[in-house]
Write a protein that holds these residues in place. Structure first.
Motif, PDB file in Angstrom:
ATOM      1  N   PHE A 193      44.978 -37.653   2.159  1.00 29.66           N
ATOM      2  CA  PHE A 193      44.261 -37.865   3.410  1.00 29.66           C
ATOM      3  C   PHE A 193      42.832 -37.339   3.298  1.00 29.66           C
ATOM      4  O   PHE A 193      41.873 -38.007   3.697  1.00 29.66           O
ATOM      5  CB  PHE A 193      45.006 -37.161   4.549  1.00 29.66           C
ATOM      6  N   THR A 194      42.672 -36.163   2.712  1.00 32.34           N
ATOM      7  CA  THR A 194      41.348 -35.553   2.553  1.00 32.34           C
ATOM      8  C   THR A 194      40.463 -36.382   1.646  1.00 32.34           C
ATOM      9  O   THR A 194      39.269 -36.568   1.931  1.00 32.34           O
ATOM     10  CB  THR A 194      41.482 -34.119   2.010  1.00 32.34           C
ATOM     11  N   PHE A 195      41.000 -36.887   0.566  1.00 31.43           N
ATOM     12  CA  PHE A 195      40.209 -37.761  -0.308  1.00 31.43           C
ATOM     13  C   PHE A 195      39.794 -39.023   0.443  1.00 31.43           C
ATOM     14  O   PHE A 195      38.679 -39.516   0.293  1.00 31.43           O
ATOM     15  CB  PHE A 195      40.993 -38.149  -1.568  1.00 31.43           C
ATOM     16  N   GLY A 196      40.689 -39.565   1.262  1.00 28.10           N
ATOM     17  CA  GLY A 196      40.361 -40.746   2.049  1.00 28.10           C
ATOM     18  C   GLY A 196      39.262 -40.484   3.054  1.00 28.10           C
ATOM     19  O   GLY A 196      38.380 -41.313   3.260  1.00 28.10           O
ATOM     20  N   VAL A 197      39.291 -39.317   3.705  1.00 31.82           N
ATOM     21  CA  VAL A 197      38.250 -38.955   4.669  1.00 31.82           C
ATOM     22  C   VAL A 197      36.913 -38.730   3.965  1.00 31.82           C
ATOM     23  O   VAL A 197      35.862 -39.178   4.422  1.00 31.82           O
ATOM     24  CB  VAL A 197      38.650 -37.690   5.466  1.00 31.82           C
TER      25      VAL A 197
ATOM     26  N   LEU B  75      39.690 -44.305  -3.884  1.00 33.14           N
ATOM     27  CA  LEU B  75      39.472 -42.954  -4.404  1.00 33.14           C
ATOM     28  C   LEU B  75      40.725 -42.112  -4.237  1.00 33.14           C
ATOM     29  O   LEU B  75      41.116 -41.379  -5.149  1.00 33.14           O
ATOM     30  CB  LEU B  75      38.292 -42.287  -3.708  1.00 33.14           C
ATOM     31  N   ALA B  76      41.368 -42.205  -3.090  1.00 36.90           N
ATOM     32  CA  ALA B  76      42.597 -41.439  -2.858  1.00 36.90           C
ATOM     33  C   ALA B  76      43.701 -41.877  -3.819  1.00 36.90           C
ATOM     34  O   ALA B  76      44.451 -41.044  -4.337  1.00 36.90           O
ATOM     35  CB  ALA B  76      43.044 -41.591  -1.413  1.00 36.90           C
TER      36      ALA B  76
ATOM     37  N   LEU C  47      34.634 -52.206   3.724  1.00 39.57           N
ATOM     38  CA  LEU C  47      34.316 -51.861   2.342  1.00 39.57           C
ATOM     39  C   LEU C  47      34.435 -50.357   2.106  1.00 39.57           C
ATOM     40  O   LEU C  47      35.013 -49.916   1.109  1.00 39.57           O
ATOM     41  CB  LEU C  47      32.899 -52.355   2.010  1.00 39.57           C
ATOM     42  N   ARG C  48      33.914 -49.555   3.031  1.00 40.81           N
ATOM     43  CA  ARG C  48      34.022 -48.097   2.889  1.00 40.81           C
ATOM     44  C   ARG C  48      35.471 -47.633   3.024  1.00 40.81           C
ATOM     45  O   ARG C  48      35.886 -46.701   2.333  1.00 40.81           O
ATOM     46  CB  ARG C  48      33.134 -47.408   3.909  1.00 40.81           C
ATOM     47  N   THR C  49      36.243 -48.303   3.866  1.00 39.76           N
ATOM     48  CA  THR C  49      37.653 -47.945   4.013  1.00 39.76           C
ATOM     49  C   THR C  49      38.427 -48.239   2.725  1.00 39.76           C
ATOM     50  O   THR C  49      39.228 -47.420   2.272  1.00 39.76           O
ATOM     51  CB  THR C  49      38.278 -48.710   5.199  1.00 39.76           C
TER      52      THR C  49
ATOM     53  N   TRP D  25      48.116 -42.494   2.747  1.00 38.35           N
ATOM     54  CA  TRP D  25      47.384 -41.442   3.451  1.00 38.35           C
ATOM     55  C   TRP D  25      45.884 -41.544   3.206  1.00 38.35           C
ATOM     56  O   TRP D  25      45.083 -41.170   4.058  1.00 38.35           O
ATOM     57  CB  TRP D  25      47.906 -40.058   3.061  1.00 38.35           C
ATOM     58  N   GLY D  26      45.491 -42.051   2.064  1.00 37.04           N
ATOM     59  CA  GLY D  26      44.071 -42.272   1.803  1.00 37.04           C
ATOM     60  C   GLY D  26      43.495 -43.327   2.734  1.00 37.04           C
ATOM     61  O   GLY D  26      42.371 -43.199   3.221  1.00 37.04           O
ATOM     62  N   LEU D  27      44.268 -44.375   2.993  1.00 36.15           N
ATOM     63  CA  LEU D  27      43.845 -45.411   3.927  1.00 36.15           C
ATOM     64  C   LEU D  27      43.697 -44.837   5.333  1.00 36.15           C
ATOM     65  O   LEU D  27      42.708 -45.105   6.027  1.00 36.15           O
ATOM     66  CB  LEU D  27      44.855 -46.568   3.927  1.00 36.15           C
ATOM     67  N   VAL D  28      44.649 -44.023   5.743  1.00 37.55           N
ATOM     68  CA  VAL D  28      44.575 -43.393   7.070  1.00 37.55           C
ATOM     69  C   VAL D  28      43.348 -42.480   7.157  1.00 37.55           C
ATOM     70  O   VAL D  28      42.609 -42.498   8.146  1.00 37.55           O
ATOM     71  CB  VAL D  28      45.872 -42.614   7.384  1.00 37.55           C
ATOM     72  N   GLY D  29      43.103 -41.708   6.111  1.00 42.35           N
ATOM     73  CA  GLY D  29      41.939 -40.821   6.096  1.00 42.35           C
ATOM     74  C   GLY D  29      40.630 -41.589   6.170  1.00 42.35           C
ATOM     75  O   GLY D  29      39.715 -41.219   6.918  1.00 42.35           O
ATOM     76  N   SER D  30      40.525 -42.676   5.432  1.00 40.22           N
ATOM     77  CA  SER D  30      39.318 -43.508   5.468  1.00 40.22           C
ATOM     78  C   SER D  30      39.131 -44.135   6.839  1.00 40.22           C
ATOM     79  O   SER D  30      38.016 -44.210   7.357  1.00 40.22           O
ATOM     80  CB  SER D  30      39.393 -44.616   4.418  1.00 40.22           C
TER      81      SER D  30
END
Length: 112
Positions: free
Chosen positions: A73-77, A56-57, A48-50, A2-7
């Protein structure tokens, strides 16, 4: 995951914001680079940012801060946005020119 999806969502929004039509492009949407040779560095920065957002997520999940999919997801965004703001704060200073007064031993006189 979900972090990847958010990023990826954050980066997609960022890219779409940079792809606005301009007068130079005669009202057509265009990629955020002026020359095709600049494309790899833009794509590398996005990747790189993704990856940073995903990391981080993952760290938040491993540390117990992100206990739900929405939190990950929120941490990824948020990560790419926070990283961008951090780099906005970095100031680049000019190197002193050769016209800078020097002391008797050839060193720069910083007190002047």
């Amino acid at each position: 995951m979900w972090g990847l999806v958010g990023s990826a969502v954050a980066e997609a929004l960022n890219l779409s914001g940079m792809m606005r039509p301009t007068t130079e492009s005669q009202g057509r949407w265009q990629w955020p680079w002026r020359d095709r040779r600049d494309a790899p560095i833009v794509v590398f920065a996005v990747l790189l940012r993704t990856v940073a957002g995903t990391g981080l997520a993952a760290a938040a999940g491993a540390g117990g801060l992100a206990t739900t999919a929405f939190a990950s997801f929120t941490f990824g965004v948020a990560a790419p946005l926070v990283i961008a703001k951090m780099f906005d704060q970095v100031r680049v200073t000019d190197q002193p020119t050769e016209d800078t007064p020097r002391g008797p031993d050839g060193e720069h006189d910083d007190a002047a």
